[in-house]
Write a protein that holds these residues in place. Structure first.
Motif, short mmCIF file in Angstrom:
data_model
loop_
_atom_site.label_atom_id
_atom_site.label_comp_id
_atom_site.label_asym_id
_atom_site.label_seq_id
_atom_site.Cartn_x
_atom_site.Cartn_y
_atom_site.Cartn_z
N SER A 273 30.03 20.13 -3.14
CA SER A 273 31.25 20.28 -3.92
C SER A 273 32.09 19.00 -3.89
O SER A 273 32.11 18.26 -2.89
CB SER A 273 32.07 21.43 -3.35
N TYR A 274 32.80 18.77 -4.98
CA TYR A 274 33.68 17.60 -5.05
C TYR A 274 34.66 17.56 -3.89
O TYR A 274 34.99 16.50 -3.37
CB TYR A 274 34.49 17.63 -6.36
N ALA A 275 35.17 18.73 -3.49
CA ALA A 275 36.21 18.80 -2.46
C ALA A 275 35.65 18.89 -1.05
O ALA A 275 36.42 19.00 -0.08
CB ALA A 275 37.12 20.00 -2.73
N SER A 276 34.34 18.83 -0.91
CA SER A 276 33.72 19.01 0.40
C SER A 276 33.95 17.81 1.32
O SER A 276 34.00 16.67 0.87
CB SER A 276 32.21 19.22 0.23
N ASN A 277 34.08 18.12 2.60
CA ASN A 277 33.88 17.11 3.62
C ASN A 277 32.39 17.09 3.95
O ASN A 277 31.56 17.21 3.07
CB ASN A 277 34.75 17.40 4.85
N ALA A 278 32.03 16.97 5.21
CA ALA A 278 30.62 16.89 5.59
C ALA A 278 29.98 18.27 5.54
O ALA A 278 30.59 19.27 5.94
CB ALA A 278 30.49 16.29 6.98
N VAL A 279 28.73 18.32 5.05
CA VAL A 279 28.04 19.61 4.93
C VAL A 279 26.57 19.44 5.30
O VAL A 279 25.97 18.38 5.06
CB VAL A 279 28.19 20.18 3.50
N ASN A 280 26.00 20.48 5.90
CA ASN A 280 24.61 20.47 6.34
C ASN A 280 23.90 21.67 5.71
O ASN A 280 24.39 22.80 5.78
CB ASN A 280 24.56 20.56 7.88
N VAL A 281 22.73 21.42 5.08
CA VAL A 281 21.96 22.47 4.41
C VAL A 281 20.51 22.35 4.85
O VAL A 281 19.99 21.25 5.04
CB VAL A 281 22.05 22.34 2.88
N ARG A 282 19.86 23.50 4.99
CA ARG A 282 18.43 23.52 5.27
C ARG A 282 17.73 24.33 4.19
O ARG A 282 18.16 25.45 3.87
CB ARG A 282 18.16 24.16 6.64
N ALA A 283 16.68 23.78 3.59
CA ALA A 283 15.91 24.46 2.54
C ALA A 283 14.46 24.57 2.97
O ALA A 283 13.81 23.56 3.28
CB ALA A 283 16.02 23.71 1.22
N VAL A 284 13.93 25.79 2.98
CA VAL A 284 12.56 26.06 3.42
C VAL A 284 11.82 26.80 2.32
O VAL A 284 12.28 27.85 1.84
CB VAL A 284 12.56 26.92 4.72
N ARG A 285 10.70 26.24 1.87
CA ARG A 285 9.85 26.86 0.85
C ARG A 285 10.65 27.21 -0.42
O ARG A 285 10.47 28.27 -1.01
CB ARG A 285 9.14 28.10 1.40
N CYS A 286 11.53 26.33 -0.81
CA CYS A 286 12.36 26.57 -1.99
C CYS A 286 11.82 25.81 -3.20
O CYS A 286 11.14 24.79 -3.06
CB CYS A 286 13.80 26.15 -1.73
N LYS A 287 12.13 26.32 -4.37
CA LYS A 287 11.80 25.66 -5.63
C LYS A 287 13.11 25.28 -6.31
O LYS A 287 13.97 26.14 -6.55
CB LYS A 287 10.98 26.58 -6.52
N MET A 288 13.27 23.99 -6.62
CA MET A 288 14.47 23.50 -7.27
C MET A 288 14.07 22.88 -8.61
O MET A 288 13.34 21.88 -8.64
CB MET A 288 15.17 22.46 -6.39
N ILE A 289 14.54 23.49 -9.70
CA ILE A 289 14.08 23.11 -11.03
C ILE A 289 15.27 22.69 -11.89
O ILE A 289 16.19 23.48 -12.13
CB ILE A 289 13.35 24.29 -11.71
N VAL A 290 15.26 21.44 -12.33
CA VAL A 290 16.32 20.89 -13.17
C VAL A 290 15.73 20.54 -14.53
O VAL A 290 14.64 19.97 -14.62
CB VAL A 290 16.95 19.65 -12.49
N LEU A 291 16.44 20.83 -15.60
CA LEU A 291 15.89 20.69 -16.95
C LEU A 291 16.18 19.34 -17.58
O LEU A 291 15.66 19.04 -18.65
CB LEU A 291 16.44 21.81 -17.84
N ASN A 292 17.00 18.53 -16.96
CA ASN A 292 17.40 17.25 -17.54
C ASN A 292 16.42 16.14 -17.15
O ASN A 292 16.36 15.73 -15.99
CB ASN A 292 18.82 16.89 -17.08
N PHE A 293 15.64 15.66 -18.08
CA PHE A 293 14.77 14.49 -17.89
C PHE A 293 15.20 13.42 -18.92
O PHE A 293 14.43 12.99 -19.75
CB PHE A 293 13.31 14.86 -18.08
N THR A 294 16.44 13.02 -18.86
CA THR A 294 17.10 12.24 -19.90
C THR A 294 16.53 10.83 -20.07
O THR A 294 15.75 10.35 -19.24
CB THR A 294 18.61 12.15 -19.60
N GLN A 295 16.97 10.16 -21.15
CA GLN A 295 16.66 8.76 -21.40
C GLN A 295 17.93 7.94 -21.21
O GLN A 295 18.79 7.89 -22.10
CB GLN A 295 16.12 8.57 -22.81
N PRO A 296 18.11 7.30 -20.07
CA PRO A 296 19.36 6.55 -19.82
C PRO A 296 19.58 5.40 -20.80
O PRO A 296 20.72 5.04 -21.09
CB PRO A 296 19.19 6.04 -18.38
N GLU A 297 18.50 4.84 -21.34
CA GLU A 297 18.66 3.74 -22.30
C GLU A 297 19.30 4.21 -23.61
O GLU A 297 19.76 3.40 -24.43
CB GLU A 297 17.32 3.07 -22.57
#
Length: 381
Positions: A273-297
């Motif tokens: 989060s924008y307002a976060s201080n320090a944060v710790n996360v653990r991810a086990v056997r997770c699938k993270m899927i993002v649809l943006n494969f943009t063209q920066p040029e």
């Protein structure tokens, strides 16, 4: 004396680590766990077929989830609310009592009829505007939280999601609002808080799920397990799962553990989060899927699969990844924002990214389209 102090600190660390491992594997601290030894509290029923009287039986079941949450009798923990499959048009839910350490409260959907409802199916919590549909508006969410004066129109008193401390939510499907399963501690930020979400679907405009801004309980992390999180917007502080911590230094133990979860988003799966201080996360056997494969040029921009865009001066994210699969433009937010991230890899962590993007050390690059990974975008039944 100095040796004793050091040994004492070492024992404390080892004990905390033991409890953390137990928690990450699923400690029996709530009803319906196989080895539950906590307090046995009240059982309350929710059914639109009930007579909406006192919730003590299916026949007497409340018609709304909120009524059941307000009927929990005390803060001793071990209470169970069982919900019959149906669609419940409700928003800004909150319990009147927290759970207790060793005796969490449970909010569970009877999806298979084995808890006596006599019905099978989804338990859908729909926070849509009943007349106009999807309501994407700040603080209009499945879980109640608000900050007075956030904008001029927010005149209600500040309300913290900390009232959900030590609750377990299981077998629920929620959507139609700004956030699915998302807890914001607002004016109670910096206090200890634990929430467990299992076998759920959380969908929202900004967040499918998340927790902001507790301090870590080493032996009681928040856990999202076997759940699906989808957010629909890509502008600003948004993610499939958003996390925020209160500590100024990254704590040794996680604020949130993600186990066997699916995170889907237009631009970032997991974000600090924008307002976060320090944060710790653990991810086990997770699938993270993002649809943006943009063209920066061509002017395209992406915040990456794991996002630290727009973080504050104290914002730091540490993430442990174990046997996960990721897809999106880049692993981390491009540019200097990625300096806020530290990570550790365990097992095999595969990533499929835009061809011009590098892959950080420890990640295994996937070169061909990950068919099974993208199949996981479908909302599970």
């Amino acid at each position: 004396m100095e040796i004793c102090k050091k040994n004492g600190r070492m024992i404390l660390v080892l004990v905390s680590f033991f409890f953390w491992v137990q928690s990450s594997l699923g400690s029996p601290s709530y009803p319906f766990s196989d080895e539950y030894k906590g307090r046995k509290g009240s059982t309350i029923y929710v059914s639109k077929l009930g007579n909406n009287s006192d919730g003590t039986t299916w026949k007497n079941g409340y018609h709304t989830i909120q009524a059941a949450l307000l009927a929990t009798p005390d803060n001793g923990g071990g209470h169970t609310i069982i919900i019959r499959p149906d669609t419940y048009v409700e928003v800004n839910l909150y319990p009147i009592h927290k759970g207790a350490k060793g005796s969490y409260n449970l909010l569970i959907g009877d999806v298979d009829g084995k808890l006596g409802s006599g019905s099978k199916g989804r338990i859908i919590i729909d926070a849509s505007d009943p007349d106009k549909g999807f309501k994407s508006f700040d603080w209009w969410s499945t879980i109640r939280a608000t900050t007075q004066g956030w904008r001029q129109e927010f005149k209600d008193e500040t309300f913290s999601s900390i009232c959900w401390d030590r609750w377990v939510l299981r077998n629920l499907y929620t959507s139609g609002s700004d956030a699915g399963f998302f807890w914001d501690l607002t004016n109670k930020s910096g206090e200890g808080f634990t929430i467990i979400v299992e076998d759920c679907v959380g969908i929202g405009r900004a967040f499918g799920g998340g927790v902001c801004y507790p301090t870590v309980r080493p032996d009681e992390p928040s856990i999202f397990r076997r759940s699906y999180f989808l957010a629909l917007d890509w502008v600003g502080d948004t993610a499939a799962v958003l996390v925020g911590g209160s500590e100024e230094v990254v704590p040794e133990f996680p604020h949130l553990i993600l186990e066997d979860c699916i995170l889907v988003h237009p631009d970032n799966a997991l974000a600090m989060s924008y307002a976060s201080n320090a944060v710790n996360v653990r991810a086990v056997r997770c699938k993270m899927i993002v649809l943006n494969f943009t063209q920066p040029e061509m002017g395209g921009k992406s915040t990456g699969i794991i996002c630290t865009q727009g973080h504050g001066p104290k914002g730091k994210l540490h993430i442990d990844l174990e046997d996960c699969a990721l897809a999106g433009y880049s692993v981390f937010t491009p540019g200097k924002d990625s300096d806020a991230v530290t990570y550790k890899i365990k097992g095999n962590v595969k990533v499929y990214v835009q061809f011009s993007q590098s892959v950080p050390d420890g990640f295994e690059r996937t070169n061909l389209w990950p068919v099974e990974l993208f199949d996981a975008m479908a909302i599970p039944k």
